[in-house]
Design a protein around this motif. Structure first.
Motif: not given
Length: 82
Positions: A31-34, A23-29
């Motif tokens: 954030r970076r994508g947006s 889940p922490e990787l998904y949130a980071e991705v």
């Protein structure tokens, strides 16, 4: 391996369930994508603004300088008093 065996191995690999994403990787991705999308949108808007400004500047220059009009000849004085 012959062709059939390679195709079967590739199908087995593709049919396997993907490993779960932490889940922490998904949130980071996300954030970076947006952030990347915002930067790309800002860059696109800046390029349109620069294109518009260049078009306006060229139009103003062309209307004031009138480069399509041939300048008057300066080699001979005008003939007056005939």
């Amino acid at each position: 391996m012959n062709r059939a065996e390679r195709e079967a191995a590739a199908r087995r690999i593709m049919e396997q369930a993907p490993p779960p994403v932490p889940p922490e990787l998904y949130a980071e991705v996300v954030r970076r994508g947006s952030r990347m999308l915002r930067r790309r949108t800002a860059a696109r808007r800046l390029m349109w603004l620069l294109l518009f400004a260049a078009t306006v500047a060229f139009t103003v220059w062309a209307l004031t300088a009138r480069p399509w009009v041939e300048p008057p000849s300066q080699t001979t004085p005008p003939i007056t008093g005939w």
